[in-house]
Write a protein that holds these residues in place. Structure first.
Motif, short mmCIF file in Angstrom:
data_model
loop_
_atom_site.label_atom_id
_atom_site.label_comp_id
_atom_site.label_asym_id
_atom_site.label_seq_id
_atom_site.Cartn_x
_atom_site.Cartn_y
_atom_site.Cartn_z
N ALA A 1 -25.40 -25.74 19.28
CA ALA A 1 -26.64 -26.34 19.78
C ALA A 1 -27.71 -25.26 19.95
CB ALA A 1 -26.39 -27.06 21.10
N LYS A 2 -27.31 -24.11 20.45
CA LYS A 2 -28.26 -23.00 20.64
C LYS A 2 -28.86 -22.57 19.31
CE LYS A 2 -28.52 -18.33 22.51
NZ LYS A 2 -28.08 -17.12 21.91
N VAL A 3 -28.01 -22.40 18.31
CA VAL A 3 -28.47 -22.00 16.97
C VAL A 3 -29.39 -23.07 16.39
CG1 VAL A 3 -27.71 -21.59 14.59
CG2 VAL A 3 -26.48 -20.53 16.50
N THR A 4 -29.01 -24.33 16.58
CA THR A 4 -29.78 -25.46 16.04
C THR A 4 -31.17 -25.51 16.66
OG1 THR A 4 -27.77 -26.75 15.63
CG2 THR A 4 -29.83 -27.98 15.85
N ILE A 5 -31.24 -25.40 17.98
CA ILE A 5 -32.52 -25.49 18.66
C ILE A 5 -33.42 -24.31 18.30
CG2 ILE A 5 -33.59 -25.29 20.96
CD1 ILE A 5 -31.33 -27.17 21.94
N GLU A 6 -32.85 -23.13 18.19
CA GLU A 6 -33.65 -21.96 17.79
C GLU A 6 -34.23 -22.15 16.39
OE1 GLU A 6 -30.99 -18.67 18.22
OE2 GLU A 6 -31.33 -18.48 20.39
N ALA A 7 -33.40 -22.68 15.47
CA ALA A 7 -33.87 -22.90 14.10
C ALA A 7 -34.94 -23.99 14.05
CB ALA A 7 -32.69 -23.30 13.21
N TYR A 8 -34.76 -25.04 14.87
CA TYR A 8 -35.75 -26.12 14.90
C TYR A 8 -37.08 -25.60 15.42
CZ TYR A 8 -38.06 -30.49 16.12
OH TYR A 8 -38.96 -31.51 16.22
N ASP A 9 -37.05 -24.88 16.53
CA ASP A 9 -38.29 -24.35 17.11
C ASP A 9 -39.00 -23.42 16.13
OD1 ASP A 9 -37.79 -25.78 19.40
OD2 ASP A 9 -37.11 -24.05 20.58
N LYS A 10 -38.23 -22.61 15.42
CA LYS A 10 -38.83 -21.69 14.44
C LYS A 10 -39.48 -22.46 13.31
CE LYS A 10 -37.65 -17.77 11.45
NZ LYS A 10 -36.56 -16.88 10.97
N ALA A 11 -38.81 -23.54 12.85
CA ALA A 11 -39.37 -24.35 11.75
C ALA A 11 -40.66 -25.02 12.17
CB ALA A 11 -38.34 -25.39 11.30
N VAL A 12 -40.68 -25.57 13.40
CA VAL A 12 -41.88 -26.26 13.89
C VAL A 12 -43.03 -25.28 14.07
CG1 VAL A 12 -42.83 -27.52 15.84
CG2 VAL A 12 -40.59 -28.14 14.95
N GLN A 13 -42.74 -24.12 14.65
CA GLN A 13 -43.78 -23.11 14.85
C GLN A 13 -44.30 -22.60 13.52
OE1 GLN A 13 -41.70 -20.31 17.32
NE2 GLN A 13 -41.68 -21.68 19.09
N GLY A 14 -43.42 -22.47 12.54
CA GLY A 14 -43.83 -21.98 11.23
C GLY A 14 -44.71 -22.96 10.47
N ALA A 15 -44.60 -24.23 10.80
CA ALA A 15 -45.38 -25.25 10.10
C ALA A 15 -46.77 -25.44 10.70
CB ALA A 15 -44.63 -26.59 10.13
N ARG A 16 -47.03 -24.82 11.85
CA ARG A 16 -48.33 -25.00 12.50
C ARG A 16 -49.42 -24.17 11.84
NH1 ARG A 16 -45.83 -24.84 18.62
NH2 ARG A 16 -45.18 -27.02 18.68
N GLN B 1 -39.59 -33.18 23.67
CA GLN B 1 -39.99 -31.86 23.19
C GLN B 1 -39.38 -31.61 21.81
OE1 GLN B 1 -38.82 -28.62 25.72
NE2 GLN B 1 -39.70 -27.05 24.38
N ARG B 2 -38.13 -32.01 21.67
CA ARG B 2 -37.44 -31.89 20.37
C ARG B 2 -36.74 -33.21 20.09
NH1 ARG B 2 -35.71 -27.67 23.52
NH2 ARG B 2 -36.61 -25.62 23.04
N PRO B 3 -37.27 -34.02 19.16
CA PRO B 3 -36.63 -35.30 18.84
C PRO B 3 -35.40 -35.10 17.95
CG PRO B 3 -38.63 -35.04 17.55
CD PRO B 3 -38.56 -33.85 18.46
N LEU B 4 -34.35 -34.56 18.56
CA LEU B 4 -33.09 -34.28 17.86
C LEU B 4 -31.99 -35.13 18.49
CD1 LEU B 4 -33.27 -30.36 17.83
CD2 LEU B 4 -34.02 -31.94 16.04
N VAL B 5 -31.26 -35.85 17.65
CA VAL B 5 -30.16 -36.69 18.13
C VAL B 5 -28.84 -36.02 17.78
CG1 VAL B 5 -29.07 -38.96 18.02
CG2 VAL B 5 -31.57 -38.76 17.79
N ALA B 6 -28.06 -35.68 18.79
CA ALA B 6 -26.73 -35.09 18.56
C ALA B 6 -25.74 -36.22 18.31
CB ALA B 6 -26.31 -34.28 19.78
N ILE B 7 -25.08 -36.20 17.15
CA ILE B 7 -24.15 -37.26 16.77
C ILE B 7 -22.73 -36.76 16.98
CG2 ILE B 7 -23.42 -38.79 14.90
CD1 ILE B 7 -26.22 -38.25 13.61
N LEU B 8 -22.02 -37.38 17.92
CA LEU B 8 -20.68 -36.93 18.28
C LEU B 8 -19.63 -37.86 17.69
CD1 LEU B 8 -21.29 -35.96 22.02
CD2 LEU B 8 -21.54 -34.54 19.96
N ARG B 9 -19.57 -37.93 16.39
CA ARG B 9 -18.60 -38.81 15.73
C ARG B 9 -17.19 -38.25 15.88
NH1 ARG B 9 -19.70 -42.72 12.33
NH2 ARG B 9 -21.75 -41.84 11.83
#
Length: 211
Positions: free
Chosen positions: A196-211, A9-17
């Motif tokens: 993570a919550k802020v990140t996912i909300e921003a990602y979803d908004k960006a994807v919806q805005g590009a449609r 649903q969201r191809p996001l990779v969390a990098i835990l360096r």
């Protein structure tokens, strides 16, 4: 045979360096509960294979867990032995990619130039990690993408965060690796969950805005 990048649903990779084994379980659980579906623990973290094994045990089958900064075939074998299914590298090493494919791993080698990107694609990479994306920018990645096989998944990593998703999504880049914007050593599981919550909300908004 290439292992394709699984649909997400969201191809996001969390990098835990830099995550430590005693922290890994709580942080990974927080990320999964927030909706993240891919987790990378770089091998230059403390006791990385222990952390990866802990993460694998915490993650359901639909969450992809693996290692970053994978440089050798021996690293690939150790990653497979602890259950890792995602192999992320900073470079294009055809031997490492071949071993990862033989172990049925999803692969994401790092590329910067058309030469590297085409070599990785020819070697059967599941996806290409354009790094550092902050240097190439959306326009640079898009220009290189024009000469790549259309089925190859493109991910932007390095300098990408909730603040600039929209710039990339507008050009059709929808997969990202997220490091310090999501996790820095010393952060608590609660702090990571909030990021993570802020990140996912921003990602979803960006994807919806590009449609």
């Amino acid at each position: 045979m290439t292992t394709p990048f699984p649909p997400m649903q969201r191809p996001l990779v969390a990098i835990l360096r830099g995550v430590k084994p005693e922290e890994a379980g709580g942080i990974v659980s927080a990320l999964i509960e927030a909706g993240m579906t891919a987790i990378e623990i770089p091998l230059n973290s403390p006791e990385p294979f222990r952390s990866i094994e802990i993460a694998v045990k915490r993650a359901p089958a639909n969450v992809l867990v693996g290692a970053g900064t994978v440089l050798t075939t021996a690293d690939v074998d150790r990653l497979a032995d602890v259950g890792g299914r995602l192999m992320v590298s900073p470079n294009v090493d055809v031997d490492v990619l071949a071993r990862a494919h033989a172990r049925s791993m999803v692969t994401m080698p790092g590329v910067f130039s058309p030469t590297e990107a085409l070599l990785a694609a020819r070697a059967g990479a599941s996806s290409l990690k354009f790094f550092p994306a902050s240097v190439l920018g959306p326009a640079g990645i898009t220009a290189i993408r024009a000469v790549l096989p259309p089925e190859v998944m493109i991910a932007a990593v390095g300098g990408v965060s909730d603040t600039n998703f929209a710039d990339y999504v507008r050009t059709g880049i929808v997969a990202f690796g997220l490091g310090s914007s999501l996790y820095k050593p010393g952060m608590t599981a609660a702090e990571v969950a909030e990021r993570a919550k802020v990140t996912i909300e921003a990602y979803d908004k960006a994807v919806q805005g590009a449609r």
